[in-house]
Design an enzyme around this catalytic site. Sequence first.
Site, mmCIF file in Angstrom:
data_model
loop_
_atom_site.group_PDB
_atom_site.id
_atom_site.type_symbol
_atom_site.label_atom_id
_atom_site.label_comp_id
_atom_site.label_asym_id
_atom_site.label_seq_id
_atom_site.Cartn_x
_atom_site.Cartn_y
_atom_site.Cartn_z
ATOM 1 N N ASP A 49 40.780 44.742 45.875
ATOM 2 C CA ASP A 49 41.270 43.434 45.407
ATOM 3 C C ASP A 49 42.667 43.134 45.938
ATOM 4 O O ASP A 49 43.462 44.042 46.191
ATOM 5 C CB ASP A 49 41.270 43.426 43.869
ATOM 6 C CG ASP A 49 41.352 42.014 43.310
ATOM 7 O OD1 ASP A 49 41.120 41.052 44.061
ATOM 8 O OD2 ASP A 49 41.656 41.871 42.107
ATOM 9 N N GLY A 50 42.968 41.857 46.083
ATOM 10 C CA GLY A 50 44.315 41.426 46.448
ATOM 11 C C GLY A 50 44.436 40.879 47.867
ATOM 12 O O GLY A 50 45.549 40.617 48.337
ATOM 13 N N ASN A 51 43.307 40.663 48.525
ATOM 14 C CA ASN A 51 43.355 40.146 49.898
ATOM 15 C C ASN A 51 43.997 38.763 49.969
ATOM 16 O O ASN A 51 44.804 38.477 50.861
ATOM 17 C CB ASN A 51 41.939 40.028 50.477
ATOM 18 C CG ASN A 51 41.230 41.355 50.551
ATOM 19 O OD1 ASN A 51 41.847 42.400 50.341
ATOM 20 N ND2 ASN A 51 39.943 41.328 50.851
ATOM 21 N N THR A 78 28.670 39.081 42.330
ATOM 22 C CA THR A 78 27.756 37.966 42.029
ATOM 23 C C THR A 78 28.538 36.745 41.557
ATOM 24 O O THR A 78 28.005 35.640 41.548
ATOM 25 C CB THR A 78 26.732 38.374 40.937
ATOM 26 O OG1 THR A 78 27.426 39.039 39.874
ATOM 27 C CG2 THR A 78 25.679 39.314 41.491
ATOM 28 N N GLU A 79 29.799 36.932 41.180
ATOM 29 C CA GLU A 79 30.645 35.813 40.746
ATOM 30 C C GLU A 79 31.439 35.212 41.909
ATOM 31 O O GLU A 79 31.985 34.115 41.796
ATOM 32 C CB GLU A 79 31.619 36.263 39.652
ATOM 33 C CG GLU A 79 30.973 36.494 38.292
ATOM 34 C CD GLU A 79 30.034 37.689 38.260
ATOM 35 O OE1 GLU A 79 30.394 38.735 38.827
ATOM 36 O OE2 GLU A 79 28.931 37.563 37.697
ATOM 37 N N ASN A 80 31.526 35.935 43.026
ATOM 38 C CA ASN A 80 32.326 35.433 44.147
ATOM 39 C C ASN A 80 31.703 34.210 44.826
ATOM 40 O O ASN A 80 32.371 33.535 45.627
ATOM 41 C CB ASN A 80 32.586 36.543 45.184
ATOM 42 C CG ASN A 80 33.592 37.589 44.715
ATOM 43 O OD1 ASN A 80 33.520 38.756 45.076
ATOM 44 N ND2 ASN A 80 34.572 37.177 43.902
ATOM 45 N N ARG A 112 41.317 50.499 41.260
ATOM 46 C CA ARG A 112 41.419 49.061 41.541
ATOM 47 C C ARG A 112 42.804 48.756 42.064
ATOM 48 O O ARG A 112 43.804 49.172 41.481
ATOM 49 C CB ARG A 112 41.137 48.217 40.300
ATOM 50 C CG ARG A 112 41.172 46.713 40.648
ATOM 51 C CD ARG A 112 40.630 45.824 39.562
ATOM 52 N NE ARG A 112 40.598 44.439 40.034
ATOM 53 C CZ ARG A 112 39.755 43.517 39.624
ATOM 54 N NH1 ARG A 112 38.867 43.813 38.698
ATOM 55 N NH2 ARG A 112 39.796 42.282 40.101
ATOM 56 N N SER A 123 35.759 43.572 36.205
ATOM 57 C CA SER A 123 35.140 42.452 36.939
ATOM 58 C C SER A 123 33.673 42.720 37.319
ATOM 59 O O SER A 123 33.267 42.470 38.460
ATOM 60 C CB SER A 123 35.964 42.102 38.185
ATOM 61 O OG SER A 123 37.274 41.718 37.828
HETATM 62 C C1 IPE Z 1 36.344 41.750 42.174
HETATM 63 O O1 IPE Z 1 37.470 41.039 42.522
HETATM 64 C C2 IPE Z 1 35.307 41.624 43.251
HETATM 65 C C3 IPE Z 1 35.616 42.266 44.528
HETATM 66 C C4 IPE Z 1 36.697 42.941 44.806
HETATM 67 C C5 IPE Z 1 34.617 42.113 45.539
HETATM 68 P P1 IPE Z 1 37.714 39.524 42.046
HETATM 69 O O2 IPE Z 1 38.989 39.106 42.651
HETATM 70 O O3 IPE Z 1 36.510 38.714 42.345
HETATM 71 O O4 IPE Z 1 37.817 39.685 40.465
HETATM 72 P P2 IPE Z 1 38.567 38.761 39.408
HETATM 73 O O5 IPE Z 1 38.125 37.358 39.649
HETATM 74 O O6 IPE Z 1 40.024 38.922 39.642
HETATM 75 O O7 IPE Z 1 38.145 39.306 38.083
HETATM 76 C C1 IPE Z 2 39.278 40.831 47.087
HETATM 77 O O1 IPE Z 2 40.410 40.042 47.318
HETATM 78 C C2 IPE Z 2 38.147 40.506 48.025
HETATM 79 C C3 IPE Z 2 37.020 39.799 47.392
HETATM 80 C C4 IPE Z 2 36.930 39.494 46.144
HETATM 81 C C5 IPE Z 2 35.939 39.432 48.275
HETATM 82 P P1 IPE Z 2 40.588 38.613 46.639
HETATM 83 O O2 IPE Z 2 40.019 37.596 47.553
HETATM 84 O O3 IPE Z 2 40.020 38.624 45.279
HETATM 85 O O4 IPE Z 2 42.164 38.503 46.603
HETATM 86 P P2 IPE Z 2 43.031 37.917 45.417
HETATM 87 O O5 IPE Z 2 42.651 38.656 44.175
HETATM 88 O O6 IPE Z 2 42.715 36.463 45.321
HETATM 89 O O7 IPE Z 2 44.442 38.186 45.827
HETATM 90 MG MG MG Z 3 40.788 39.101 43.468
#
Ligand code: IPE
Ligand code: IPE
Ligand code: MG
Length: 246
Positions: free
Chosen positions: A23-25, A69-71, A188, A196
């Site tokens: 997470d955090g990209n 599944t929420e992305n 995480r 998540s």
């Molecule tokens: C969880 O990260 C899913 C993945 C890393 C693929 P999210 O960024 O989607 O989760 P939330 O929305 O912060 O809970």
């Molecule tokens: C995680 O990074 C990758 C995926 C969920 C696919 P995010 O895209 O959730 O990055 P943030 O949380 O918005 O920084």
């Molecule tokens: Mg994220």
Amino acid sequence: MPSVELTALDADRIPRHVAIVMDGNGRWAQRRGLPRTDGHAAGEEALLDTVWGALDAGIRYLTVYAFSTENWKRPVDEVRFLMGFNERLLMTRRDELHAKDVKVQFLGRRDWRVPRRVLKRITETEDLTRGNRAMTLSMAFNYGGRAELVDAVREIVRDGVKADKVDERTIRRRLYDPDLPDPELMVRTSGEYRISNFLLWELAYSELVFTDVLWPDFRRGDLYAAIDEFQRRDRRFGGLADPDEG
Ligand code: IPE
Ligand code: IPE
Ligand code: MG
């Protein structure tokens, strides 16, 4: 959490299965004034370094959360980018992974929402690497812990299992990979303290380690730092601590 060298870890207590929420990209990119998708692209190096670091440490199973599944709720352009990105990642990296004896598999729903050419790459990669033994890399893709349990329940009903015959094994056998041991450790990144919808069944007794490092900056030393933290934990599984260690 400062980065740790592999030699600082107790080699006899390396977790067999580590699960990571990458997470955090988006925030990584935003801080640099770049589009969010550049953050996803930068996550590739983090993933590969983590995979090689896990192999060197002797981790047998590494499971990474790549798309939930929420992305699908994200803007279509970002979703489209992520689909193409994962497809390209498979195409460009699978030979390297295969050469290092890594078995690559996918955990998630292979439904109509996943573009057909992505599904094709997934199947090809699984077929190519099926016999590999050094490590199993599971990509949780179009994965949701609740969806996994719903799919398991559907199968139980389809199989006509009687209610009083249902136990934990009945469910476990119908998870996406019934042979995958539960992760001892879940990591995480990006300072978010939540699951998540990742591996809801499998994480029941996992040690959870959270780090502020954003995924694109994550390297093997950060994985080792998480394992170092894990090795300091006292796992009890609802019982009592070993009295000899008191
Ligand atoms: C969880 O990260 C899913 C993945 C890393 C693929 P999210 O960024 O989607 O989760 P939330 O929305 O912060 O809970
Ligand atoms: C995680 O990074 C990758 C995926 C969920 C696919 P995010 O895209 O959730 O990055 P943030 O949380 O918005 O920084
Ligand atoms: Mg994220």
